[in-house]
Design a protein around this motif. Structure first.
Motif, PDB file in Angstrom:
ATOM      1  N   SER A 328       0.745  -1.254  -0.127  1.00 53.68           N
ATOM      2  CA  SER A 328       0.137  -0.154  -0.150  1.00 53.68           C
ATOM      3  C   SER A 328       0.925   1.168   0.429  1.00 53.68           C
ATOM      4  O   SER A 328       0.274   2.296  -1.652  1.00 53.68           O
ATOM      5  CB  SER A 328      -0.625  -0.130   1.356  1.00 53.68           C
ATOM      6  N   SER A 329       1.619   0.800   0.960  1.00 56.13           N
ATOM      7  CA  SER A 329       2.485   2.670   0.774  1.00 56.13           C
ATOM      8  C   SER A 329       3.636   2.605  -0.490  1.00 56.13           C
ATOM      9  O   SER A 329       4.199   3.913  -1.122  1.00 56.13           O
ATOM     10  CB  SER A 329       3.392   2.699   2.790  1.00 56.13           C
ATOM     11  N   ASN A 330       4.511   1.293  -0.818  1.00 55.95           N
ATOM     12  CA  ASN A 330       5.090   1.530  -1.623  1.00 55.95           C
ATOM     13  C   ASN A 330       4.574   1.569  -3.562  1.00 55.95           C
ATOM     14  O   ASN A 330       4.937   2.683  -3.655  1.00 55.95           O
ATOM     15  CB  ASN A 330       5.816   0.504  -1.674  1.00 55.95           C
ATOM     16  N   ILE A 331       3.417   1.191  -3.530  1.00 56.45           N
ATOM     17  CA  ILE A 331       2.854   1.618  -4.621  1.00 56.45           C
ATOM     18  C   ILE A 331       1.368   1.977  -4.525  1.00 56.45           C
ATOM     19  O   ILE A 331       1.673   3.726  -6.392  1.00 56.45           O
ATOM     20  CB  ILE A 331       2.012   0.134  -5.063  1.00 56.45           C
ATOM     21  N   PHE A 332       0.682   2.972  -3.789  1.00 54.92           N
ATOM     22  CA  PHE A 332      -0.144   3.318  -3.606  1.00 54.92           C
ATOM     23  C   PHE A 332      -0.335   4.256  -2.889  1.00 54.92           C
ATOM     24  O   PHE A 332      -0.973   4.291  -1.427  1.00 54.92           O
ATOM     25  CB  PHE A 332      -1.689   2.017  -3.959  1.00 54.92           C
ATOM     26  N   TYR A 333      -0.092   5.093  -3.290  1.00 57.06           N
ATOM     27  CA  TYR A 333       0.003   6.331  -2.075  1.00 57.06           C
ATOM     28  C   TYR A 333      -0.529   7.564  -3.366  1.00 57.06           C
ATOM     29  O   TYR A 333      -0.134   7.700  -4.573  1.00 57.06           O
ATOM     30  CB  TYR A 333       1.711   6.835  -2.300  1.00 57.06           C
ATOM     31  N   THR A 334      -0.691   8.236  -2.634  1.00 54.94           N
ATOM     32  CA  THR A 334      -1.355  10.028  -3.328  1.00 54.94           C
ATOM     33  C   THR A 334      -0.306  10.874  -3.787  1.00 54.94           C
ATOM     34  O   THR A 334       0.677  10.614  -2.958  1.00 54.94           O
ATOM     35  CB  THR A 334      -2.195  10.728  -2.377  1.00 54.94           C
ATOM     36  N   GLU A 335      -0.495  11.313  -5.272  1.00 58.97           N
ATOM     37  CA  GLU A 335       0.865  12.044  -5.874  1.00 58.97           C
ATOM     38  C   GLU A 335       0.231  13.711  -5.843  1.00 58.97           C
ATOM     39  O   GLU A 335      -0.681  13.447  -4.913  1.00 58.97           O
ATOM     40  CB  GLU A 335      -0.019  10.988  -7.010  1.00 58.97           C
ATOM     41  N   ASP A 337      -0.995  15.276  -8.367  1.00 63.35           N
ATOM     42  CA  ASP A 337      -2.090  16.187  -8.493  1.00 63.35           C
ATOM     43  C   ASP A 337      -3.273  15.459  -6.749  1.00 63.35           C
ATOM     44  O   ASP A 337      -4.374  15.973  -7.827  1.00 63.35           O
ATOM     45  CB  ASP A 337      -2.384  15.547  -9.664  1.00 63.35           C
ATOM     46  N   GLY A 338      -3.186  14.472  -6.168  1.00 62.32           N
ATOM     47  CA  GLY A 338      -4.068  14.040  -5.053  1.00 62.32           C
ATOM     48  C   GLY A 338      -4.534  12.927  -6.004  1.00 62.32           C
ATOM     49  O   GLY A 338      -5.506  12.539  -4.796  1.00 62.32           O
ATOM     50  N   THR A 339      -4.453  12.221  -6.972  1.00 62.01           N
ATOM     51  CA  THR A 339      -4.632  10.625  -7.402  1.00 62.01           C
ATOM     52  C   THR A 339      -3.757   9.765  -6.839  1.00 62.01           C
ATOM     53  O   THR A 339      -2.552  10.219  -5.858  1.00 62.01           O
ATOM     54  CB  THR A 339      -4.926  10.774  -9.728  1.00 62.01           C
ATOM     55  N   ILE A 340      -4.321   8.979  -6.461  1.00 55.46           N
ATOM     56  CA  ILE A 340      -4.087   7.621  -6.563  1.00 55.46           C
ATOM     57  C   ILE A 340      -4.595   6.816  -7.445  1.00 55.46           C
ATOM     58  O   ILE A 340      -5.343   5.948  -7.531  1.00 55.46           O
ATOM     59  CB  ILE A 340      -4.567   7.102  -4.681  1.00 55.46           C
ATOM     60  N   MET A 341      -3.078   5.962  -7.429  1.00 56.13           N
ATOM     61  CA  MET A 341      -3.277   4.088  -8.937  1.00 56.13           C
ATOM     62  C   MET A 341      -4.170   3.843  -7.989  1.00 56.13           C
ATOM     63  O   MET A 341      -4.250   3.372  -7.004  1.00 56.13           O
ATOM     64  CB  MET A 341      -1.946   4.097  -9.227  1.00 56.13           C
ATOM     65  N   GLN A 342      -4.905   2.811  -9.290  1.00 54.85           N
ATOM     66  CA  GLN A 342      -5.836   2.011  -8.140  1.00 54.85           C
ATOM     67  C   GLN A 342      -5.391   0.345  -8.684  1.00 54.85           C
ATOM     68  O   GLN A 342      -4.857   0.582  -9.618  1.00 54.85           O
ATOM     69  CB  GLN A 342      -7.143   1.986  -8.525  1.00 54.85           C
ATOM     70  N   SER A 343      -6.042  -0.862  -8.141  1.00 53.86           N
ATOM     71  CA  SER A 343      -6.026  -2.010  -8.688  1.00 53.86           C
ATOM     72  C   SER A 343      -6.671  -3.065  -8.668  1.00 53.86           C
ATOM     73  O   SER A 343      -7.541  -2.382  -7.417  1.00 53.86           O
ATOM     74  CB  SER A 343      -3.999  -2.181  -8.533  1.00 53.86           C
ATOM     75  N   SER A 344      -7.149  -3.909  -9.137  1.00 52.54           N
ATOM     76  CA  SER A 344      -7.994  -4.296  -8.650  1.00 52.54           C
ATOM     77  C   SER A 344      -7.257  -6.018  -8.810  1.00 52.54           C
ATOM     78  O   SER A 344      -6.646  -6.413  -9.899  1.00 52.54           O
ATOM     79  CB  SER A 344      -9.547  -4.492  -9.462  1.00 52.54           C
ATOM     80  N   MET A 345      -8.399  -7.520  -8.136  1.00 49.66           N
ATOM     81  CA  MET A 345      -7.133  -8.360  -8.830  1.00 49.66           C
ATOM     82  C   MET A 345      -8.545  -9.486  -8.838  1.00 49.66           C
ATOM     83  O   MET A 345      -9.573  -9.503  -7.556  1.00 49.66           O
ATOM     84  CB  MET A 345      -6.834  -9.049  -7.990  1.00 49.66           C
ATOM     85  N   VAL A 346      -8.549 -10.987  -9.145  1.00 55.13           N
ATOM     86  CA  VAL A 346      -9.616 -11.743  -9.475  1.00 55.13           C
ATOM     87  C   VAL A 346      -9.120 -13.085  -9.272  1.00 55.13           C
ATOM     88  O   VAL A 346      -7.659 -13.194  -9.859  1.00 55.13           O
ATOM     89  CB  VAL A 346     -10.507 -11.719 -10.535  1.00 55.13           C
ATOM     90  N   VAL A 347      -9.207 -13.818  -8.385  1.00 54.26           N
ATOM     91  CA  VAL A 347      -8.627 -15.351  -8.164  1.00 54.26           C
ATOM     92  C   VAL A 347      -9.793 -16.095  -8.697  1.00 54.26           C
ATOM     93  O   VAL A 347     -10.566 -16.154  -8.158  1.00 54.26           O
ATOM     94  CB  VAL A 347      -7.587 -15.758  -7.104  1.00 54.26           C
ATOM     95  N   LEU A 348      -9.333 -16.985  -9.865  1.00 55.87           N
ATOM     96  CA  LEU A 348     -10.124 -18.326  -9.770  1.00 55.87           C
ATOM     97  C   LEU A 348      -9.814 -19.565 -10.143  1.00 55.87           C
ATOM     98  O   LEU A 348      -8.586 -19.884  -9.740  1.00 55.87           O
ATOM     99  CB  LEU A 348     -10.803 -17.804 -11.409  1.00 55.87           C
ATOM    100  N   ASP A 349     -10.410 -20.799  -9.577  1.00 54.29           N
ATOM    101  CA  ASP A 349      -9.686 -21.445  -9.706  1.00 54.29           C
ATOM    102  C   ASP A 349     -10.408 -22.496 -11.378  1.00 54.29           C
ATOM    103  O   ASP A 349     -11.729 -22.848 -11.527  1.00 54.29           O
ATOM    104  CB  ASP A 349     -10.809 -22.802  -8.535  1.00 54.29           C
ATOM    105  N   GLN A 350      -9.283 -22.711 -11.665  1.00 55.37           N
ATOM    106  CA  GLN A 350      -9.863 -22.622 -13.560  1.00 55.37           C
ATOM    107  C   GLN A 350     -10.687 -23.844 -13.725  1.00 55.37           C
ATOM    108  O   GLN A 350     -11.379 -23.681 -14.273  1.00 55.37           O
ATOM    109  CB  GLN A 350      -8.381 -23.085 -14.529  1.00 55.37           C
ATOM    110  N   SER A 351     -10.907 -25.565 -12.977  1.00 52.78           N
ATOM    111  CA  SER A 351     -11.490 -26.650 -13.292  1.00 52.78           C
ATOM    112  C   SER A 351     -12.403 -25.830 -12.981  1.00 52.78           C
ATOM    113  O   SER A 351     -13.521 -27.180 -13.584  1.00 52.78           O
ATOM    114  CB  SER A 351     -10.319 -27.213 -12.835  1.00 52.78           C
ATOM    115  N   THR A 352     -13.400 -25.373 -12.366  1.00 53.84           N
ATOM    116  CA  THR A 352     -14.791 -25.055 -11.962  1.00 53.84           C
ATOM    117  C   THR A 352     -15.473 -23.762 -12.179  1.00 53.84           C
ATOM    118  O   THR A 352     -16.537 -23.883 -12.372  1.00 53.84           O
ATOM    119  CB  THR A 352     -15.361 -25.281 -10.024  1.00 53.84           C
ATOM    120  N   GLY A 353     -14.312 -22.728 -12.262  1.00 62.11           N
ATOM    121  CA  GLY A 353     -14.688 -21.474 -13.015  1.00 62.11           C
ATOM    122  C   GLY A 353     -15.225 -20.175 -11.481  1.00 62.11           C
ATOM    123  O   GLY A 353     -15.740 -19.401 -11.662  1.00 62.11           O
ATOM    124  N   ASP A 354     -14.667 -20.998 -10.086  1.00 64.79           N
ATOM    125  CA  ASP A 354     -14.997 -20.779  -8.373  1.00 64.79           C
ATOM    126  C   ASP A 354     -13.966 -19.050  -8.960  1.00 64.79           C
ATOM    127  O   ASP A 354     -12.999 -19.363  -8.999  1.00 64.79           O
ATOM    128  CB  ASP A 354     -14.580 -21.736  -7.840  1.00 64.79           C
TER     129      ASP A 354
END
Length: 767
Positions: A328-335, A337-354
């Motif tokens: 959080s502190s190394n990547i997602f910091y206030t820049e 211009d006041g913006t903060i870079m965002q991120s998202s992630m999804v983890v799946l079990d490919q055998s089921t789609g879970d």
């Protein structure tokens, strides 16, 4: 005055009797049916009158969340209620409940007397448990004698339809008991952090004491309110002793039991991004299957009393959460211009789609059903699109026969769409494996051009990229990822999971089944699979995507011990979006980073998504055995020309760069049957290196590549793969003899000069 009051009382009683027996049948039936619908049919369906708490469980059946609307309620069956609870409530609220017919005549007459005594300024009181139930369910709160008469009639009729046990069960599940507690189960958890079945006598009496004035006696509102509750608890215990419901010994024990008020750890809290995504997904299903509006569907999820068995894996989610917290502190910091870079992630079990875990944004989540970037943000996939819009379709059609076959990394003809490469130059002919590993653009474009655009479009959609639209049916969006709307991380995760699952697409699912409030199966969400590509296509893509890790754009940045790993970097125009998507034989992850409003990231390589992917993958594989990607039976080895991917000829073996005939893997149904059409053999002068003229004695056959056009910018291999443009002039006879005689001056010649010229002539001719 006294005679007047007695006369009024007598008149009212006569009036009640007349109303009771002369009330129109249709009105009685309507009231009764309405009450029954709301009391008996507590089934968690859309007709539910009472709001019931919904439970969500993880993949192992452990409760992880409760959902409720304005009324937090967990129904409990009569048979599961301790006798102490039943006796305490009946003793203090309606001691003749088990014997009256819905109306307690003694209490009713007393209430009527009080009403008259106060000149009509009274709430009337005297309500039995049955009457309280009617009032709670019908929400008929009018303060008038007319409303009271309606309540008596409804109660009397209801007693004819339901047993005492059914009435008490409905009552104990509907009453409000303070601190946001609807029904005794939630009250038990809110006051004593335990289920109602585990209450002792003192606690049971305390909960019964809350019913009369739930907020005035709310112990969390201060010491005064708490003392009022304890005082009323003693009244309940005294009444139970008076009625013979408990012994003196039980009474003494309960009186001396110190009550400790504490809430369950649940409380009201902001739910996770996973829960948000599950709710949205289920709401969409309810909209489609039951014709509900979005708002109706969301309410149904919260108040339907469902039991939702989710695919949530706490271990995976913990890996995601701790990774994002660590970075959080190394990547997602206030820049600046006041913006903060965002991120998202999804983890799946490919055998089921879970869907095992996800995160939809950076920072503390402050509310429910907010923007979930993992499932709701459509971003440009960049080069992560290449396996689905270019190479995959070409493998599938046999237009590219092997990962070792080559494509030309060179510009398209002038006047046409002409993308560049991120590294600023062109390599010339490279293998598909190399092209994917180094994320080259022109080979991807040319792979897409080898198949029908409609086919490539359908191929990508079948892999899970469902948000593609007709305007994406062009080479640029399909090959390089400049899509009309973009895709979500969930979509990209499901697409890469399709490759990992040997070409079988499994629709992502957040839950496996849902039971209604009566434990009836409401939705059986089985694995929904369909073949999106041949297993051989998936295997060849995996072969190429592994090269990204070992010798490509992710080398040195992504590695999970000795576990086989395949993946792809992606970056959109102007550096707005950065991705890493990949998989092992166990899990598939798609990770994105960027800004909600497009802004160039402009940070040093590697991408944040690569670091996050690498951390999570390593954590969730910490105790996994090494497992390898399955090799389909349809993958065979055959000899091909490395350049064309077709059968090799002598020309292929005489390539200027060396023998181009190689042994490579390919699909058994796509083994080439045609011979290479790219190589052309040319006779070359062994001295000048140009095309041999008629006078060249020492020659050799060398093969070069035939290109259809001269690229506007020459690739690096141009001079080594393209035949010389001219013929040898050294060994041309006419030119030789002209030079010889022009330089032969008889007056000045001596034997040495003649010998030298003869030697030169011999050299040119014999060599």
């Amino acid at each position: 005055m006294k005679n007047l009051n007695i006369k009024k009382l007598f008149c009212i009683i006569i009036l009640l009797i007349m109303l009771f027996y002369t009330l129109p049948i249709y009105q009685v039936n309507a009231d009764l049916l309405n009450s029954l619908d709301k009391i008996v049919k507590i089934t968690g369906t859309e007709e539910t009158a009472l709001e019931l708490t919904t439970f969500i469980y993880d993949k192992d059946g452990n409760e992880i969340c409760k959902l409720y609307g304005l009324e937090n309620r967990i129904p409990v069956e009569y048979k599961d209620l301790p006798n102490s609870v039943i006796d305490a409530v009946i003793s203090i609220e309606d001691e003749r409940f088990l014997t009256h017919k819905g109306i307690d005549i003694k209490r009713t007459l007393g209430a009527i007397f009080t009403y008259l005594k106060n000149g009509g300024n009274s709430s009337f009181g005297g309500s039995t448990i049955t009457q309280q139930l009617i009032k709670n369910v019908t929400k008929d709160n009018e303060t008038s004698i007319q409303r009271k008469i309606r309540e008596w009639v409804r109660a009397y009729k209801l007693e004819k339809e339901l047993s005492k046990e059914e009435i008490f069960e409905a009552y104990i599940n509907t009453i409000y008991m303070g601190e946001g507690s609807y029904g005794i189960e939630i009250a038990s958890q809110n006051y004593f952090a335990k289920s109602v079945k585990d209450l002792n006598l003192a606690e049971a009496a305390c909960l019964a004491a809350t019913i009369q004035s739930p907020e005035i006696t709310n112990p969390y509102k201060g010491e005064e309110a708490k003392q009022k509750l304890l005082d009323r608890q003693k009244i309940v215990l005294n009444k139970m002793l008076e009625l013979g419901k408990i012994t003196q010994e039980e009474y003494d024990t309960a009186i001396n039991t110190k009550l400790v008020f504490q809430k369950s750890s649940e409380g009201t809290k902001v739910q996770s991004y996973f829960i948000d995504a599950l709710i949205e997904d289920l709401a969409k299903t309810l909209q489609d299957e039951k014709g509900l509006t979005y708002e109706e569907a969301i309410k149904q999820v919260y108040t339907g009393g469902y039991k939702i068995y989710s695919t949530f894996d706490p271990t995976v989610q913990n890996a995601i959460d701790t990774t994002y917290a660590d970075y959080s502190s190394n990547i997602f910091y206030t820049e600046y211009d006041g913006t903060i870079m965002q991120s998202s992630m999804v983890v799946l079990d490919q055998s089921t789609g879970d869907v095992l875990g996800l995160i939809g944004g950076i920072g503390e989540k402050s509310a429910n059903l907010v923007l979930n970037r993992a499932t709701q943000s459509y971003r440009q996939p960049g080069s992560c699109m290449k396996p689905f819009g270019a190479y995959g379709p070409a493998f599938e059609k046999g237009a590219i026969t092997s990962p070792e076959a080559s494509l030309d990394d060179s510009p398209l003809p002038l006047g046409k769409y002409n993308p560049a490469n991120w590294y600023g130059y062109f390599n010339g002919f490279v293998t598909v494996r190399q092209a994917i590993a180094q994320s080259m653009n022109l080979p991807a474009v040319k792979a897409n051009q080898r198949v029908d655009t409609d086919f490539a479009y359908t191929f990508a959609k079948n892999c899970g990229l469902k948000s593609l639209v007709d305007s994406d049916k062009y080479t640029a969006p399909l090959a390089l990822g400049g899509l009309t709307n973009g895709v979500t991380p969930l979509e990209l995760a499901s697409a890469y999971a399709t490759i990992a699952n040997s070409g079988m697409y499994n629709k992502p699912r957040f839950y496996t089944k849902i039971l209604d409030a009566s434990d009836n199966l409401l939705i059986d969400n089985k694995v929904n699979s369909q073949r999106a590509m041949k297993d051989t296509t998936a295997y060849m893509l995996t072969e190429c995507l592994q090269e990204v890790i070992t010798n490509g754009t992710a080398t040195g940045y992504v590695k999970v011990g000795n576990m086989p790993l395949a993946g792809k970097t992606g970056n959109s125009n102007y550096d707005y979006d950065q991705w890493f998507c990949g998989y092992t034989p166990y899990y598939t992850i798609a990770c994105w980073n960027g800004y909600d409003t497009n802004k160039s990231i402009n940070r040093p390589y590697p991408y944040a998504s690569m670091a996050l992917f690498n951390s999570v993958m390593n954590k969730i594989h910490s105790n996994k055995e090494i497992k390898y990607f399955d090799k389909p039976e349809g993958i065979i080895e055959t000899k091909i020309c490395k350049t064309s991917g077709l059968l090799a000829t002598d020309a292929c073996r005489n390539d200027s760069r060396g023998n181009q005939e190689i042994t490579a893997i390919c699909a058994s149904d796509s083994v080439p049957t045609e011979y290479c059409n790219l190589h052309e053999t040319v006779k070359i002068c062994g001295v000048s290196g140009l095309k041999a003229s008629s006078g060249c004695y020492y020659t050799k056959n060398v093969s070069y590549i035939k290109r259809d056009y001269i690229p506007p910018t020459l690739p690096n291999d141009w001079y080594s793969t393209t035949e010389p443009s001219g013929y040898c002039t050294i060994h041309d006879y006419k030119n030789f003899f002209n030079n010889y005689f022009n330089n032969n001056h008889n007056d000045d010649n001596n034997d040495d000069e003649k010998n030298n010229k003869n030697n030169n002539y011999y050299y040119y001719y014999q060599y």
